[in-house]
Write a protein that holds these residues in place. Structure first.
Motif, mmCIF file in Angstrom:
data_model
loop_
_atom_site.group_PDB
_atom_site.id
_atom_site.type_symbol
_atom_site.label_atom_id
_atom_site.label_comp_id
_atom_site.label_asym_id
_atom_site.label_seq_id
_atom_site.Cartn_x
_atom_site.Cartn_y
_atom_site.Cartn_z
ATOM 1 N N LEU A 144 0.818 -1.474 -0.283
ATOM 2 C CA LEU A 144 -0.312 -0.192 0.048
ATOM 3 C C LEU A 144 1.099 1.240 0.134
ATOM 4 C CD1 LEU A 144 -3.018 -1.041 2.412
ATOM 5 C CD2 LEU A 144 -3.341 -0.914 -0.028
ATOM 6 N N GLY A 145 1.881 1.303 0.921
ATOM 7 C CA GLY A 145 2.721 2.502 1.474
ATOM 8 C C GLY A 145 3.493 2.741 -0.346
ATOM 9 N N TYR A 146 3.892 1.346 -1.194
ATOM 10 C CA TYR A 146 4.501 1.893 -2.379
ATOM 11 C C TYR A 146 3.619 2.537 -3.721
ATOM 12 C CZ TYR A 146 5.785 0.477 -6.794
ATOM 13 O OH TYR A 146 6.176 0.426 -8.475
ATOM 14 N N ASN A 147 2.675 1.832 -3.034
ATOM 15 C CA ASN A 147 1.325 2.524 -4.291
ATOM 16 C C ASN A 147 0.657 3.776 -4.446
ATOM 17 O OD1 ASN A 147 0.392 0.036 -6.539
ATOM 18 N ND2 ASN A 147 0.991 -1.251 -4.704
ATOM 19 N N ALA A 149 16.417 5.065 -5.781
ATOM 20 C CA ALA A 149 15.711 4.234 -5.518
ATOM 21 C C ALA A 149 16.140 3.244 -4.788
ATOM 22 C CB ALA A 149 14.050 4.375 -6.666
ATOM 23 N N SER A 150 16.810 2.981 -5.601
ATOM 24 C CA SER A 150 17.803 1.047 -5.784
ATOM 25 C C SER A 150 18.597 1.269 -3.695
ATOM 26 C CB SER A 150 18.674 1.058 -6.359
ATOM 27 O OG SER A 150 18.625 1.327 -7.683
ATOM 28 N N ARG A 151 18.928 2.253 -3.526
ATOM 29 C CA ARG A 151 19.591 3.175 -2.077
ATOM 30 C C ARG A 151 18.373 2.647 -0.967
ATOM 31 N NH1 ARG A 151 21.701 8.260 -3.802
ATOM 32 N NH2 ARG A 151 23.466 7.657 -5.428
ATOM 33 N N MET A 152 17.320 2.987 -1.312
ATOM 34 C CA MET A 152 16.129 2.288 -0.738
ATOM 35 C C MET A 152 16.086 1.317 -0.454
ATOM 36 S SD MET A 152 15.690 5.762 0.379
ATOM 37 C CE MET A 152 13.591 5.281 1.728
ATOM 38 N N LEU A 153 16.263 0.411 -0.902
ATOM 39 C CA LEU A 153 16.049 -0.689 -0.671
ATOM 40 C C LEU A 153 17.000 -1.597 -0.074
ATOM 41 C CD1 LEU A 153 15.386 -2.433 -4.284
ATOM 42 C CD2 LEU A 153 13.433 -2.027 -2.561
ATOM 43 N N PRO A 154 16.684 -2.682 0.970
ATOM 44 C CA PRO A 154 15.520 -4.027 1.410
ATOM 45 C C PRO A 154 14.357 -2.638 2.011
ATOM 46 C CG PRO A 154 16.842 -4.639 2.591
ATOM 47 C CD PRO A 154 17.767 -3.284 2.517
ATOM 48 N N ILE A 155 13.382 -2.571 1.240
ATOM 49 C CA ILE A 155 12.097 -1.822 1.977
ATOM 50 C C ILE A 155 11.913 -2.729 3.508
ATOM 51 C CG2 ILE A 155 9.825 -0.590 2.335
ATOM 52 C CD1 ILE A 155 9.984 -1.118 -1.110
ATOM 53 N N ALA A 174 8.343 2.386 1.527
ATOM 54 C CA ALA A 174 7.829 2.385 0.603
ATOM 55 C C ALA A 174 7.490 3.310 -0.134
ATOM 56 C CB ALA A 174 6.843 1.173 1.362
ATOM 57 N N LEU A 175 6.936 4.411 0.971
ATOM 58 C CA LEU A 175 5.962 5.495 0.353
ATOM 59 C C LEU A 175 7.049 6.169 -0.486
ATOM 60 C CD1 LEU A 175 3.175 6.970 0.091
ATOM 61 C CD2 LEU A 175 4.488 7.851 2.517
ATOM 62 N N VAL A 176 8.541 6.210 0.083
ATOM 63 C CA VAL A 176 9.930 7.139 -0.870
ATOM 64 C C VAL A 176 9.233 6.378 -1.918
ATOM 65 C CG1 VAL A 176 11.918 8.040 -0.850
ATOM 66 C CG2 VAL A 176 9.703 8.709 1.341
ATOM 67 N N GLY A 232 7.921 4.109 -3.857
ATOM 68 C CA GLY A 232 7.004 4.242 -4.563
ATOM 69 C C GLY A 232 6.654 5.843 -5.546
ATOM 70 N N ALA A 233 6.926 6.963 -4.567
ATOM 71 C CA ALA A 233 7.004 8.565 -5.311
ATOM 72 C C ALA A 233 7.883 7.763 -6.358
ATOM 73 C CB ALA A 233 7.004 9.185 -4.129
ATOM 74 N N LEU A 234 8.907 7.620 -5.974
ATOM 75 C CA LEU A 234 10.445 8.394 -6.730
ATOM 76 C C LEU A 234 10.333 7.030 -8.389
ATOM 77 C CD1 LEU A 234 13.884 7.389 -4.344
ATOM 78 C CD2 LEU A 234 12.916 9.448 -5.766
ATOM 79 N N TRP A 235 9.344 5.884 -7.809
ATOM 80 C CA TRP A 235 9.327 5.056 -8.857
ATOM 81 C C TRP A 235 8.209 5.303 -10.006
ATOM 82 C CZ3 TRP A 235 12.447 0.957 -11.106
ATOM 83 C CH2 TRP A 235 13.146 0.185 -9.942
ATOM 84 N N GLY A 236 7.217 6.271 -9.350
ATOM 85 C CA GLY A 236 6.495 6.948 -10.395
ATOM 86 C C GLY A 236 6.654 7.964 -11.134
#
Length: 257
Positions: A53-56, A126-132, A138-140, A142-146
């Motif tokens: 949900l956070g990602y989306n 976005a890659s630096r934020m992994l793993p979620i 996840a919200l951040v 998702g905002a980047l992957w958007g």
């Protein structure tokens, strides 16, 4: 909410739903990779759903922001007399999207390349934020992957901005994002069944034709007046006769006859 906005919101929602197969192709792999990046002991139950949900929500927030930004440019284009040109581009993008969904023409992939320059700067973040490991992260992400280059998003974004209003464009992109949720939130057996449904040729062709028809409707031109005339049962020659006013004298009677 204006009643004129409701059909547009329903259209944006439908575009998100109809593009479900494209969403799986573009973002399904990313969703799977991010899910697998979650520590195994947290990859279940409510913890997993909070991440999804956070990602989306982050992704949809980016769509909404992009709608507001481009909607402002759409207002400017209309203000300087380029509204018709913008709607023409929006209609052509929709037609290209329909052809792409049906696998009839892949020209929209060239449009997606326009966003790759921006994406090269965003992807490392976005890659630096992994793993979620949490919903806020996840919200951040998702905002980047958007901002991932996507022909479906681009075509809908140009259509939304052609309305010439930043707030309305943002709402339309929000509705579009909500329409993509069922596909990208589906997991496990549900995802497999949904993907199998969206891959059916008749479903894909139906969705493509609906998007193409909407693109044709978006294009400015005389076809709209013709369609509206047939929908109301009137033509240009069906103008009502002026009412007779006895106080106007015999001159009006002569004009009426």
């Amino acid at each position: 909410m204006s009643t004129d906005l409701i059909p547009l919101l329903l259209t944006a929602l439908a575009l998100g739903l109809l593009g479900g197969g494209h969403c799986i192709g573009m973002c399904g792999g990313l969703m799977g990779a991010m899910t697998l990046a979650i520590p195994a002991d947290q990859r279940k139950g409510w913890v997993l759903w909070r991440v999804l949900l956070g990602y989306n929500l982050g992704r949809i927030a980016s769509y909404t922001l992009a709608g507001a930004l481009l909607g402002g440019l759409g207002w400017l284009a209309q203000d300087i007399g380029l509204g018709r040109s913008l709607r023409t581009v929006a209609g052509l993008m929709m037609i290209a999207m329909g052809l792409y969904l049906a696998n009839w023409w892949a020209g929209l992939t060239y449009v997606e390349r326009l966003g790759k320059g921006l994406w090269r700067h965003i992807q490392p973040l976005a890659s630096r934020m992994l793993p979620i490991t949490s919903a806020p992260r996840a919200l951040v992400v998702g905002a980047l992957w958007g901002w991932l280059p996507c022909g479906l998003v681009y075509s809908t974004l140009i259509w939304a901005s052609s309305q010439g209003h930043a707030g309305q464009s943002a709402l339309l992109m929000l509705a579009f994002g909500v329409g993509t949720l069922p596909t990208l939130l589906a997991t496990g057996v549900a995802a497999e069944r949904l993907l199998a449904l969206l891959r059916l040729r008749r479903v894909r062709i139906t969705a493509a034709l609906l998007v193409i028809l909407f693109g044709i409707w978006t294009l400015p031109g005389p076809h709209k007046a013709w369609l509206m005339g047939h929908s109301t049962g009137q033509t240009h020659n069906d103008q009502p006769a002026p009412a007779f006013d006895p106080h106007q004298g015999p001159e009006q009677s002569d004009r009426l006859h």
